[in-house]
Design a protein around this motif. Structure first.
Motif, short mmCIF file in Angstrom:
data_model
loop_
_atom_site.label_atom_id
_atom_site.label_comp_id
_atom_site.label_asym_id
_atom_site.label_seq_id
_atom_site.Cartn_x
_atom_site.Cartn_y
_atom_site.Cartn_z
N VAL A 1 0.89 -1.18 -0.09
CA VAL A 1 -0.02 0.04 -0.08
C VAL A 1 0.65 1.31 0.03
O VAL A 1 1.90 1.39 0.92
N ASP A 2 0.62 2.17 -0.89
CA ASP A 2 1.47 3.31 -0.99
C ASP A 2 0.49 4.47 -1.17
O ASP A 2 -0.58 4.48 -1.63
N LEU A 3 0.82 5.82 -0.37
CA LEU A 3 0.27 6.96 -0.57
C LEU A 3 1.03 8.05 -0.92
O LEU A 3 2.25 7.85 -0.52
N THR A 4 0.60 8.68 -2.15
CA THR A 4 1.57 9.58 -2.79
C THR A 4 0.82 11.00 -2.87
O THR A 4 -0.23 11.05 -3.22
N LEU A 5 1.66 12.09 -2.23
CA LEU A 5 1.08 13.30 -2.34
C LEU A 5 2.00 14.28 -3.44
O LEU A 5 3.21 14.22 -3.27
N ARG A 6 1.40 14.70 -4.52
CA ARG A 6 2.09 15.27 -5.65
C ARG A 6 1.65 16.78 -5.80
O ARG A 6 0.40 17.18 -5.90
#
Length: 85
Positions: A54-59
């Motif tokens: 599981v990955d969370l990315t804020l861009r």
């Protein structure tokens, strides 16, 4: 339209992941005559379970105005969730 990104990620990539990334949007660069390079920067975190990552990315992404050579760019913030089985 599909987006093709390329980026460099720096961080820790063990079972627990923490990283910062920077990159460009290649799909715009490959498909336009003026060769604009829209960029993005972000941070991410994730965790690898036994059969699931599981990955969370804020861009933050810079987007060039289309079809107007001197129009200003604008910025878009996105939060993504990635699941890998």
């Amino acid at each position: 339209d599909p987006v093709l990104d390329t980026s460099i990620r720096l961080g820790q990539f063990d079972r627990s992941r923490y990283y910062a990334e920077a990159g460009i949007t290649l799909s715009d660069w490959l498909n336009t005559a003026d060769k604009k390079n829209d960029w993005f920067a972000g941070v991410g975190m994730g965790y690898g379970f036994q059969y699931l990552d599981v990955d969370l990315t804020l861009r933050v992404r810079q987007i060039s105005a289309d079809h107007r050579p001197h129009a200003p760019s604008y910025y878009r913030t996105s939060l993504g969730i990635s699941l890998q089985f």
